[in-house]
Design an enzyme around this catalytic site. Structure first.
Site, PDB file in Angstrom:
ATOM      1  N   LYS A   1       0.833  -1.200   0.000  1.00 36.19           N
ATOM      2  CA  LYS A   1       0.000   0.000   0.000  1.00 36.19           C
ATOM      3  C   LYS A   1       0.870   1.252   0.000  1.00 36.19           C
ATOM      4  O   LYS A   1       2.007   1.216   0.464  1.00 36.19           O
ATOM      5  CB  LYS A   1      -0.856   0.025   1.278  1.00 36.19           C
ATOM      6  CG  LYS A   1      -1.998  -0.969   1.301  1.00 36.19           C
ATOM      7  CD  LYS A   1      -2.807  -0.849   2.574  1.00 36.19           C
ATOM      8  CE  LYS A   1      -3.925  -1.864   2.631  1.00 36.19           C
ATOM      9  NZ  LYS A   1      -4.950  -1.694   1.588  1.00 36.19           N
TER      10      LYS A   1
ATOM     11  N   ARG B   1     -10.267 -11.631   2.063  1.00 37.89           N
ATOM     12  CA  ARG B   1     -11.097 -12.731   1.541  1.00 37.89           C
ATOM     13  C   ARG B   1     -10.352 -14.060   1.613  1.00 37.89           C
ATOM     14  O   ARG B   1     -10.972 -15.117   1.713  1.00 37.89           O
ATOM     15  CB  ARG B   1     -11.560 -12.405   0.116  1.00 37.89           C
ATOM     16  CG  ARG B   1     -10.443 -12.143  -0.854  1.00 37.89           C
ATOM     17  CD  ARG B   1     -10.900 -11.392  -2.100  1.00 37.89           C
ATOM     18  NE  ARG B   1     -10.978  -9.940  -1.889  1.00 37.89           N
ATOM     19  CZ  ARG B   1     -11.338  -9.076  -2.823  1.00 37.89           C
ATOM     20  NH1 ARG B   1     -11.678  -9.493  -4.030  1.00 37.89           N
ATOM     21  NH2 ARG B   1     -11.383  -7.780  -2.557  1.00 37.89           N
TER      22      ARG B   1
HETATM   23  N1  BES Z   1      -8.215  -3.782   4.398  1.00 38.96           N
HETATM   24  C1  BES Z   1      -8.291  -3.406   3.033  1.00 38.96           C
HETATM   25  C2  BES Z   1      -9.551  -2.607   2.709  1.00 38.96           C
HETATM   26  C3  BES Z   1      -9.596  -1.205   3.246  1.00 38.96           C
HETATM   27  C4  BES Z   1      -8.856  -0.202   2.658  1.00 38.96           C
HETATM   28  C5  BES Z   1     -10.420  -0.907   4.302  1.00 38.96           C
HETATM   29  C6  BES Z   1      -8.918   1.085   3.158  1.00 38.96           C
HETATM   30  C7  BES Z   1     -10.501   0.389   4.781  1.00 38.96           C
HETATM   31  C8  BES Z   1      -9.741   1.392   4.225  1.00 38.96           C
HETATM   32  C9  BES Z   1      -8.291  -4.634   2.147  1.00 38.96           C
HETATM   33  O1  BES Z   1      -7.512  -5.686   2.588  1.00 38.96           O
HETATM   34  C10 BES Z   1      -7.750  -4.221   0.817  1.00 38.96           C
HETATM   35  O2  BES Z   1      -6.618  -3.859   0.756  1.00 38.96           O
HETATM   36  N2  BES Z   1      -8.585  -4.261  -0.210  1.00 38.96           N
HETATM   37  C11 BES Z   1      -8.217  -3.860  -1.509  1.00 38.96           C
HETATM   38  C12 BES Z   1      -8.797  -4.831  -2.489  1.00 38.96           C
HETATM   39  C13 BES Z   1      -8.298  -4.654  -3.897  1.00 38.96           C
HETATM   40  C14 BES Z   1      -6.838  -5.016  -3.979  1.00 38.96           C
HETATM   41  C15 BES Z   1      -9.117  -5.539  -4.814  1.00 38.96           C
HETATM   42  C16 BES Z   1      -8.754  -2.463  -1.755  1.00 38.96           C
HETATM   43  O3  BES Z   1      -9.873  -2.151  -1.315  1.00 38.96           O
HETATM   44  O4  BES Z   1      -8.051  -1.661  -2.348  1.00 38.96           O
HETATM   45 MN    MN Z   2      -5.474  -5.486   1.942  1.00 40.93          MN
END
Ligand code: BES
Ligand code: MN
Ligand code: ZN
Length: 499
Positions: free
Chosen positions: A280, A354
């Site tokens: 990230k 997931r």
């Molecule tokens: N924990 C995150 C989702 C999230 C991001 C929650 C920001 C709250 C604030 C999750 O694990 C994630 O990174 N999801 C990705 C999925 C994508 C790679 C398909 C996302 O939402 O960017």
């Molecule tokens: Mn994630």
């Protein structure tokens, strides 16, 4: 905080503070009217001068109100009387409680459950007052080296109700409110703890403590070797990228007879999500300590159920891991085999929630639950779709989705349904495995739920995406404890309908 209920005239209260409502524009509530009469128009005179017009949450503190026995009177604006619903009521309680906590009164009598709140009876108004006041007083300062000592903190709240006949049910409402508040508090504390304290092992310890607090509760914590035996290749692939061992926490609460099938609650417990190799960006990455708020809500709901001695059977299942970029971490393109036997191509290692949830959901089948509800800070897309007001809700069983929507409305902890149509499933197609772990552009919250739906076919299942609701970002950064309020309401509704 100590809560109690009573019934009586506002001018006769020997209290540090009596709190009464004023609607827009300058319309006195019944209790304010009573004080006004007793004080020969003191309050209406004052209001006429324009110090308070009744806007929701506005407060005004008065001293020396004639012919009253209290030290202070607090007036609070309640907005337009005909718009006064649960949301406005909670805003009013929150504003009053914050203002009092910063002032000199250490106890107060709230003449607020007497206000006419659209659709709410006295007991629900009392319950919501307890939950909301406790929410407003919450602080997380256990990790500051010097805890700020409050000079005169609010210690005692008395909720006034219109009639003595409602005393018994109102006392019960205080008990329920305190149970829910305690569950919310636990969820908030766990959420706010940093990733270096709140690890998967720490969560397991907290769950152990919780289970130890009741004869009706029991716990099992599966370690990585046990998960390997079960074939949880998806879950374990995530924790391979971290030095903290993953845990699968399984809590059971037996509040009802053997013949009652349990409600299963499954919560995402990512104690820190750096994204893994698909790392990230740095900005606000600290907030990914909140990626275990699903797990926290499961523990909070169990805390509340134990506290209130609810006659239900519950199973809490928490897959917990970190998601970090180690040399052994998942790489984009890796293919893993889940406990269900289905294979998954990991195209983005940041879609890890997931991966741990799918194995936890398969594991949950063995409890033959009546329904299973999973909750997870699963997708940033959910924040784009719904912001921070509603949880995303998707499921394969209409009645369950319906009941959760209603529990959300009744508790003020609301969700909004998104479509789980088959049309979206093809976005998960993979050239090399049974499915990919991401669904490409568009409908990110729905494709994440589509992924989970492939592991819940044998159960009545609903999924809550709490990415936007579990915590507040920015300078007021703090966990909210949601969706504990909605889930406890759902359990209370189930008990009620069974009778
Ligand atoms: N924990 C995150 C989702 C999230 C991001 C929650 C920001 C709250 C604030 C999750 O694990 C994630 O990174 N999801 C990705 C999925 C994508 C790679 C398909 C996302 O939402 O960017
Ligand atoms: Mn994630
Ligand atoms: Zn995550």
């Amino acid at each position: 905080m100590e809560f109690s209920v009573k019934s009586g005239n506002p001018e006769k209260q020997r209290s540090a503070c009596v709190v009464v409502g004023v609607f827009e524009s300058r319309r006195l509530s019944a209790a304010a009217e009573q004080l006004d009469k007793a004080s020969d128009g003191f309050i209406s005179n004052l209001i006429r001068r324009g110090d308070l017009d009744g806007k929701t949450g506005q407060t005004l503190l008065l001293y020396h109100v004639p012919n009253t026995l209290c030290d202070r009177v607090m007036l609070v604006g309640c907005g337009k009387e005909r718009d006064f619903g649960l949301r406005q009521y909670r805003k009013v309680i929150e504003a009053v409680t914050r203002a009092l906590d910063e002032g000199g009164a250490m106890e107060a009598v709230y003449y607020l459950p007497e206000l006419p709140v659209k659709g709410l009876g006295t007991a629900m108004k009392v319950r919501q007052a307890v939950i909301t006041a406790d929410y407003a007083l919450y602080r997380f300062d256990q990790l500051k080296s010097k805890q700020e000592k409050q000079r005169r903190p609010l210690r005692k709240l008395i909720l006034s109700i219109p009639s003595r006949r409602e005393l018994a049910e109102s006392e019960e409402a205080v008990r329920i409110g305190q149970g829910i508040a305690r569950g919310v508090r636990l969820a908030r504390d766990l959420g706010n703890l940093p990733g270096n304290v709140c690890t998967p092992s720490y969560l397991a310890e907290q769950a152990r403590e919780l289970a130890g607090s009741s004869d009706k509760a029991s716990i099992e914590v599966l370690d990585e070797a046990q998960m390997k035996k079960l074939g949880m290749g998806a879950l374990l692939s995530v924790s391979r990228g971290s030095r903290e061992p993953a845990k699968l926490i399984v809590l059971q609460y037996r509040g009802a007879g053997e013949d009652h099938k349990p409600v299963a609650l499954v919560g995402k417990g990512l104690t820190f999500d750096a994204g893994g190799i698909s790392i990230k960006p740095a900005a606000q990455m600290d907030e990914m300590k909140y990626d275990m708020c699903g797990a926290a809500a499961v523990l909070g709901t169990l805390r509340a159920a134990i506290d209130m001695d609810l006659p239900v059977n519950l199973v809490g299942v928490i897959p917990s891991s970190e998601n970090l970029p180690d040399g052994a971490a998942n790489k984009p393109g890796d293919i893993v085999t889940s406990m269900s036997g289905q294979t998954i191509e990991i195209l983005n290692t940041d879609a890890e929630g997931r991966l741990i949830l799918c194995d936890a959901l398969t594991y949950t089948e063995r409890f033959k639950p009546d329904v299973v509800i999973d909750m997870a800070t699963l997708t940033g897309a959910c924040i784009v779709a719904l912001g921070s007001h509603a949880h995303g809700l998707l499921g394969n069983h209409k009645p369950l989705v319906h009941d959760l929507l209603n529990a959300g409305k009744a508790s003020g902890d609301r969700a909004w349904e998104l479509p789980l149509w088959d049309d979206y499933q093809q976005q998960l197609d993979s050239n090399f495995a049974d499915m990919a772990n991401i669904g490409g552009k568009g409908a990110g919250t729905i494709t994440a739920a589509c992924f989970l739906s492939r592991f819940t076919k044998k159960m009545h299942w609903a999924h809550l995406d709490i990415a936007g609701t579990a915590w507040i970002s920015g300078d007021k950064k703090c966990a909210t404890g949601r969706p504990v309020g909605m889930l406890v309401q759902y359990l209370l509704d189930r008990i009620e309908h069974r009778k």
